[in-house]
Scaffold this motif. Sequence first.
Motif, short mmCIF file in Angstrom:
data_model
loop_
_atom_site.label_atom_id
_atom_site.label_comp_id
_atom_site.label_asym_id
_atom_site.label_seq_id
_atom_site.Cartn_x
_atom_site.Cartn_y
_atom_site.Cartn_z
N GLU A 153 0.80 -1.30 0.08
CA GLU A 153 0.16 -0.17 0.20
C GLU A 153 0.88 1.26 0.06
O GLU A 153 0.35 2.43 -0.25
N LEU A 154 2.17 1.11 0.52
CA LEU A 154 3.06 2.10 0.34
C LEU A 154 3.48 2.60 -1.19
O LEU A 154 4.19 3.58 -1.04
N LEU A 155 3.46 1.69 -2.07
CA LEU A 155 4.20 1.72 -3.21
C LEU A 155 3.22 2.72 -3.92
O LEU A 155 2.09 2.67 -4.32
N ASP A 156 3.95 3.92 -4.37
CA ASP A 156 3.44 4.92 -5.40
C ASP A 156 4.07 5.55 -6.34
O ASP A 156 5.21 4.98 -6.73
N LYS A 157 3.71 6.43 -7.04
CA LYS A 157 4.29 6.91 -8.11
C LYS A 157 5.72 7.48 -8.08
O LYS A 157 6.78 7.07 -8.83
N TYR A 164 10.48 1.26 -12.09
CA TYR A 164 10.25 1.13 -13.57
C TYR A 164 11.67 1.25 -14.52
O TYR A 164 11.68 0.53 -15.31
N LEU A 165 12.03 2.68 -14.22
CA LEU A 165 13.18 2.85 -14.97
C LEU A 165 14.17 1.70 -14.75
O LEU A 165 14.98 1.24 -15.84
N GLY A 166 14.68 1.13 -13.59
CA GLY A 166 15.56 0.16 -13.33
C GLY A 166 15.34 -1.16 -14.35
O GLY A 166 16.01 -1.52 -14.77
N ILE A 167 14.06 -1.46 -14.24
CA ILE A 167 13.58 -2.78 -14.91
C ILE A 167 13.67 -2.49 -16.40
O ILE A 167 14.20 -3.34 -17.11
N LEU A 168 13.04 -1.32 -16.94
CA LEU A 168 13.17 -1.16 -18.19
C LEU A 168 14.68 -1.07 -18.80
O LEU A 168 14.92 -1.74 -19.83
N ALA A 192 -0.25 0.47 -11.65
CA ALA A 192 -1.34 0.55 -10.86
C ALA A 192 -1.17 1.59 -9.56
O ALA A 192 -1.79 2.33 -9.32
N ALA A 193 0.32 1.69 -9.40
CA ALA A 193 0.66 2.71 -8.42
C ALA A 193 0.90 4.16 -8.98
O ALA A 193 1.21 5.09 -8.10
N GLY A 194 0.46 4.32 -10.35
CA GLY A 194 0.48 5.79 -10.88
C GLY A 194 1.84 5.95 -11.68
O GLY A 194 1.87 7.15 -12.32
N VAL A 195 2.57 4.97 -11.94
CA VAL A 195 3.73 5.30 -12.89
C VAL A 195 3.40 5.38 -14.12
O VAL A 195 2.46 4.88 -14.90
N GLU A 196 3.82 6.57 -14.77
CA GLU A 196 3.56 6.96 -16.14
C GLU A 196 4.77 6.49 -17.12
O GLU A 196 5.58 7.04 -17.62
N HIS A 197 4.46 5.14 -17.36
CA HIS A 197 5.83 4.48 -18.20
C HIS A 197 5.73 5.03 -19.42
O HIS A 197 6.94 5.04 -19.94
#
Length: 333
Positions: A153-157, A164-168, A192-197
Amino acid sequence: MNIYKQIETEIKAASNIVITAHKSADGDSIGSSLGLLYFIEKLGKKAVICHPDKAPDFLYWLDTSAILLMEENPEDVEAEINKADLIFCLDYNAINRVGPEMQVLLEAANGKKIMIDHHLNPEEFPAITVSETTASSTSQLIVDLIEESDNLELLDKKIGTPLYLGILTDTGSFRFNSVKPRTHEVLAKLLAAGVEHHLIHEKLSDNNTETRLRLQGYAMSEKLEILYDYNVAIISLSKEELAKYQYKKGDTDSLANLVLSIKGMRAAIVFTERDGIMKISFRSKGAENPVNLLAKEHFNGGGHANASGGMSDLTVDKTLVKLKGLIPLYFSN
């Protein structure tokens, strides 16, 4: 207690937390460091990131103001590591990966060390080790930490964007065989946490400079050598050639993958003359074409089966001769 709950307990009990990553920072080391920092802050604690050196310019759209650099602020880094009671070792499996200056500090540090990494053959220097060699990236493992410690629940943008950048970046935009179903499950949680991929892709892709493109064009047109008997391509760039095109850190990072995109190529090797040594990037396709052994056995390096790094203290010409002599031994089939 699972290992991630144990790490959460260590975070909450610590007074001074330091986050370290390997020398020659990349998207995964930056992304996992910032993602962990923001997660720690969400737990109500403070931390400091201490990295050996500066990341490539194309990563500086992220807020890196929280990162202390050994190459710029050695006294501050030394002070933070000396007083730390908890030290995270992210995205490296051997203590020498942080460079000689920080290695000395880490070896002498009294703080409890926690490794979170996905590279093969981890050393046993940490008190707690999370080594998941099938994971796509260390950033993915930070998401695992957040989820498995019951803090999803703490995971946010803010936390999710660098992760996301690291995985990408560590999956070559999700093309490497390190991408598994779990990788996409993690990406779904980040979205779902709001990351704008789409914005992350734009910031990474739409930031070329004229000199970078000219350097890459020169490398492809003038320095590309293809050993067709083995379908292996090599590019070598001397310090004079880099200077001619006003080289900046990161300008050649995409060259190996670009060469590997040539139809039929099994492997691509790019090396550049910097800081008095040849820095070598190895990339390959498929489980049948590993490059990590070549890097480890002959170039003081290693890494993933299809993405490794190494170095040579020989001249450009002698390094090229050495590589050409080794290619038949590793790509004869």
